[in-house]
Write a protein that holds these residues in place. Structure first.
Motif, PDB file in Angstrom:
ATOM      1  N   PRO A  44     -31.777 -84.436 -16.923  1.00  0.00           N
ATOM      2  CA  PRO A  44     -32.423 -82.993 -16.396  1.00  0.00           C
ATOM      3  C   PRO A  44     -34.133 -83.148 -16.560  1.00  0.00           C
ATOM      4  N   GLY A  45     -34.528 -82.382 -15.413  1.00  0.00           N
ATOM      5  CA  GLY A  45     -36.075 -82.420 -15.577  1.00  0.00           C
ATOM      6  C   GLY A  45     -36.547 -83.432 -14.709  1.00  0.00           C
ATOM      7  N   ARG A  46     -35.938 -84.189 -13.751  1.00  0.00           N
ATOM      8  CA  ARG A  46     -36.537 -85.068 -12.844  1.00  0.00           C
ATOM      9  C   ARG A  46     -37.075 -86.350 -13.656  1.00  0.00           C
ATOM     10  N   ARG A  47     -36.126 -86.718 -14.548  1.00  0.00           N
ATOM     11  CA  ARG A  47     -36.435 -87.863 -15.285  1.00  0.00           C
ATOM     12  C   ARG A  47     -35.247 -89.054 -14.930  1.00  0.00           C
ATOM     13  N   TYR A  48     -35.780 -90.013 -14.466  1.00  0.00           N
ATOM     14  CA  TYR A  48     -34.805 -91.271 -14.008  1.00  0.00           C
ATOM     15  C   TYR A  48     -35.101 -92.407 -14.784  1.00  0.00           C
ATOM     16  N   VAL A  49     -34.148 -92.948 -15.455  1.00  0.00           N
ATOM     17  CA  VAL A  49     -34.325 -94.271 -16.195  1.00  0.00           C
ATOM     18  C   VAL A  49     -33.753 -95.527 -15.966  1.00  0.00           C
ATOM     19  N   LEU A  50     -34.336 -96.711 -15.838  1.00  0.00           N
ATOM     20  CA  LEU A  50     -33.967 -97.707 -15.614  1.00  0.00           C
ATOM     21  C   LEU A  50     -34.008 -98.893 -16.597  1.00  0.00           C
ATOM     22  N   TRP A  51     -32.706 -99.553 -16.882  1.00  0.00           N
ATOM     23  CA  TRP A  51     -32.854-100.669 -17.868  1.00  0.00           C
ATOM     24  C   TRP A  51     -32.606-101.892 -17.505  1.00  0.00           C
ATOM     25  N   LEU A  52     -33.510-102.764 -17.833  1.00  0.00           N
ATOM     26  CA  LEU A  52     -33.498-104.118 -17.393  1.00  0.00           C
ATOM     27  C   LEU A  52     -33.133-104.964 -18.659  1.00  0.00           C
ATOM     28  N   PRO A  53     -32.177-105.465 -19.136  1.00  0.00           N
ATOM     29  CA  PRO A  53     -31.987-106.278 -20.299  1.00  0.00           C
ATOM     30  C   PRO A  53     -32.289-107.671 -19.979  1.00  0.00           C
ATOM     31  N   VAL A  54     -33.022-108.195 -20.872  1.00  0.00           N
ATOM     32  CA  VAL A  54     -33.488-109.683 -21.057  1.00  0.00           C
ATOM     33  C   VAL A  54     -32.291-110.391 -21.644  1.00  0.00           C
ATOM     34  N   TRP A  55     -31.652-111.162 -20.799  1.00  0.00           N
ATOM     35  CA  TRP A  55     -30.307-112.235 -21.298  1.00  0.00           C
ATOM     36  C   TRP A  55     -30.771-113.328 -21.491  1.00  0.00           C
ATOM     37  N   MET A  56     -30.522-113.803 -22.661  1.00  0.00           N
ATOM     38  CA  MET A  56     -30.886-115.160 -23.198  1.00  0.00           C
ATOM     39  C   MET A  56     -29.656-115.764 -24.025  1.00  0.00           C
ATOM     40  N   HIS A  57     -28.908-116.669 -23.656  1.00  0.00           N
ATOM     41  CA  HIS A  57     -27.788-117.413 -24.352  1.00  0.00           C
ATOM     42  C   HIS A  57     -26.588-116.177 -24.631  1.00  0.00           C
ATOM     43  N   ASN A  58     -26.367-115.610 -23.489  1.00  0.00           N
ATOM     44  CA  ASN A  58     -25.360-114.699 -23.334  1.00  0.00           C
ATOM     45  C   ASN A  58     -25.550-113.434 -24.347  1.00  0.00           C
ATOM     46  N   LYS A  59     -26.711-113.139 -24.741  1.00  0.00           N
ATOM     47  CA  LYS A  59     -26.943-112.041 -25.512  1.00  0.00           C
ATOM     48  C   LYS A  59     -28.210-111.131 -25.029  1.00  0.00           C
ATOM     49  N   ALA A  60     -28.313-109.996 -25.200  1.00  0.00           N
ATOM     50  CA  ALA A  60     -29.590-109.219 -24.857  1.00  0.00           C
ATOM     51  C   ALA A  60     -30.196-108.658 -26.265  1.00  0.00           C
ATOM     52  N   ARG A  61     -31.338-109.195 -26.401  1.00  0.00           N
ATOM     53  CA  ARG A  61     -31.800-108.739 -27.536  1.00  0.00           C
ATOM     54  C   ARG A  61     -33.160-107.963 -27.248  1.00  0.00           C
ATOM     55  N   THR A  62     -33.459-108.040 -25.892  1.00  0.00           N
ATOM     56  CA  THR A  62     -34.797-107.257 -25.510  1.00  0.00           C
ATOM     57  C   THR A  62     -34.321-106.510 -24.343  1.00  0.00           C
ATOM     58  N   CYS A  63     -34.792-105.362 -23.957  1.00  0.00           N
ATOM     59  CA  CYS A  63     -34.622-104.592 -22.636  1.00  0.00           C
ATOM     60  C   CYS A  63     -35.857-103.794 -22.283  1.00  0.00           C
ATOM     61  N   VAL A  64     -36.343-103.733 -21.043  1.00  0.00           N
ATOM     62  CA  VAL A  64     -37.352-103.171 -20.522  1.00  0.00           C
ATOM     63  C   VAL A  64     -36.796-101.814 -19.924  1.00  0.00           C
ATOM     64  N   GLU A  65     -37.321-100.887 -20.302  1.00  0.00           N
ATOM     65  CA  GLU A  65     -36.822 -99.530 -19.743  1.00  0.00           C
ATOM     66  C   GLU A  65     -38.104 -98.771 -19.140  1.00  0.00           C
ATOM     67  N   ILE A  66     -37.947 -98.451 -17.979  1.00  0.00           N
ATOM     68  CA  ILE A  66     -38.769 -97.831 -16.966  1.00  0.00           C
ATOM     69  C   ILE A  66     -38.159 -96.343 -16.573  1.00  0.00           C
ATOM     70  N   THR A  67     -39.259 -95.380 -16.703  1.00  0.00           N
ATOM     71  CA  THR A  67     -38.823 -93.956 -16.515  1.00  0.00           C
ATOM     72  C   THR A  67     -39.759 -93.572 -15.482  1.00  0.00           C
ATOM     73  N   GLN A  68     -39.126 -93.086 -14.321  1.00  0.00           N
ATOM     74  CA  GLN A  68     -39.855 -92.398 -13.096  1.00  0.00           C
ATOM     75  C   GLN A  68     -39.648 -90.936 -12.908  1.00  0.00           C
ATOM     76  N   SER A  69     -40.244 -90.236 -12.157  1.00  0.00           N
ATOM     77  CA  SER A  69     -40.279 -88.907 -12.040  1.00  0.00           C
ATOM     78  C   SER A  69     -39.431 -88.862 -10.753  1.00  0.00           C
TER      79      SER A  69
END
Length: 341
Positions: free
Chosen positions: A99-124
């Motif tokens: 709600p409130g015009r908040r749109y979130v995208l997640w881009l996990p960094v997969w290494m050795h079949n595991k995600a230890r880091t994830c980039v999160e981007i929020t747009q209006s």
């Protein structure tokens, strides 16, 4: 043109954290992006947790540095339901609208079949197909370059961090010790304050394995011990192969009692593991606190504890400060007299 310049800057870094700051700065400059951050996913005794490692604040990029601030912002992974669901499904990208015009995208960094880091981007505004194309292109450059950095920091045989990356990692751990104690769930209920610990591990009688069975079986023992190291410690701990049959562990933010239990658990895991053709393999381990000393001094202390363990039966864990207080060690080895391995 600005994006290309940012990409040139991004691939000029030789450090994971600086690379992370650079890619988030690039993403933050895109139109309609209101917030970006890199999240670290860690497996804790109470389950998976997520915490910010780098984020935008007031137009600047902020990193957790010693991780003290990030720890206060840790939360269970399941508390961010769309993120938890996307990770469980091993998706390469996924988004959610709030709600409130908040749109979130997640881009996990997969290494050795595991995600230890994830980039999160929020747009209006929602993520259009064109915007997704731009974001994924930037992210793939970042992910590919991060993989190259990761490869350069890894031991070729075991996949553990190599010796040349130790100093940088140790400095980050030392910064933890210099800051106020981190509040973490207690494993034992002890009132003792958490610390950072350095352990030196040596495979007992490894030369006999090579001499009797050959180097191919010796390499297999090293790989299996490395796998046991990975499963015995947490994602936020750091494990290095220093060369030969010697490994170093940086154990993060636990009490002495917990550190002793964790190292003992690893020792028992190795002792109980069946090694093909070889049978039983054991390890000896010496460890010391990382407070108020340089890396060479702390390794020297842990090495003295390891030497005591090997001279007194092997297949045991020894704590340097305890040995010293009990009178089991002589005078401390001077800084310039320490010879590592």
């Amino acid at each position: 043109m600005q994006i290309l310049q940012n990409l040139v800057e991004m691939t000029g870094h030789r450090d994971h954290l600086r690379l992370e700051v650079s890619v988030l700065s690039t993403l933050q400059q895109l139109p309609h992006v209101t917030y970006v951050r890199a999240l670290e996913l860690s497996e804790m005794p109470e389950g998976w947790v997520v915490r910010p490692r780098t984020w935008s604040e007031g137009g600047e990029m902020v990193t957790s540095g010693s991780d003290a601030l990030a720890d206060t912002q840790s939360q269970p992974l399941h508390s961010i339901a769309p993120l938890a669901e996307g990770i469980a499904q091993a998706l390469s990208s996924f988004s959610h609208s709030y709600p409130g015009r908040r749109y979130v995208l997640w881009l996990p960094v997969w290494m050795h079949n595991k995600a230890r880091t994830c980039v999160e981007i929020t747009q209006s505004r929602p993520f259009s197909a064109r915007r997704m194309e731009v974001l994924m292109s930037i992210f793939r450059v970042y992910q590919n370059y991060q993989s190259l950095l990761d490869y350069s920091e890894r031991d070729a045989l075991t996949g553990l961090l190599n010796r040349k990356t130790f100093e940088e990692q140790f400095i980050r751990f030392a910064s933890l010790a210099a800051n106020a104690p981190i509040s973490l769930p207690e494993l034992t209920g002890s009132s003792e304050l958490p610390q950072q610990w350095l352990a030196v591990v040596d495979i007992d009688h490894f030369k006999q394995v090579n001499d009797r069975y050959g180097h191919l079986f010796g390499d297999e023992v090293l790989i299996l011990v490395a796998n046991l190291l990975r499963t015995s410690f947490r994602a936020q701990d750091r494990i290095f192969r220093f060369g030969g049959e010697e490994f170093v562990i940086l154990l993060r933010s636990v009490t002495l009692q917990d550190a002793q239990q964790i190292f003992e658990r690893f020792r028992r895991n190795v002792e109980a593991h069946p090694f093909p053709q070889i049978g039983q393999v054991t390890v000896s381990l010496g460890f010391s606190s990382t407070r108020l000393c340089s890396p060479v001094e702390i390794i020297g202390q842990s090495d003295q504890a390891l030497y005591f363990a090997k001279q007194n039966g092997r297949n045991r864990v020894c704590h340097y400060e305890s040995l010293l207080s009990e009178g089991n060690l002589g005078l401390k080895v001077a800084h310039e007299d320490i010879e590592l391995f």
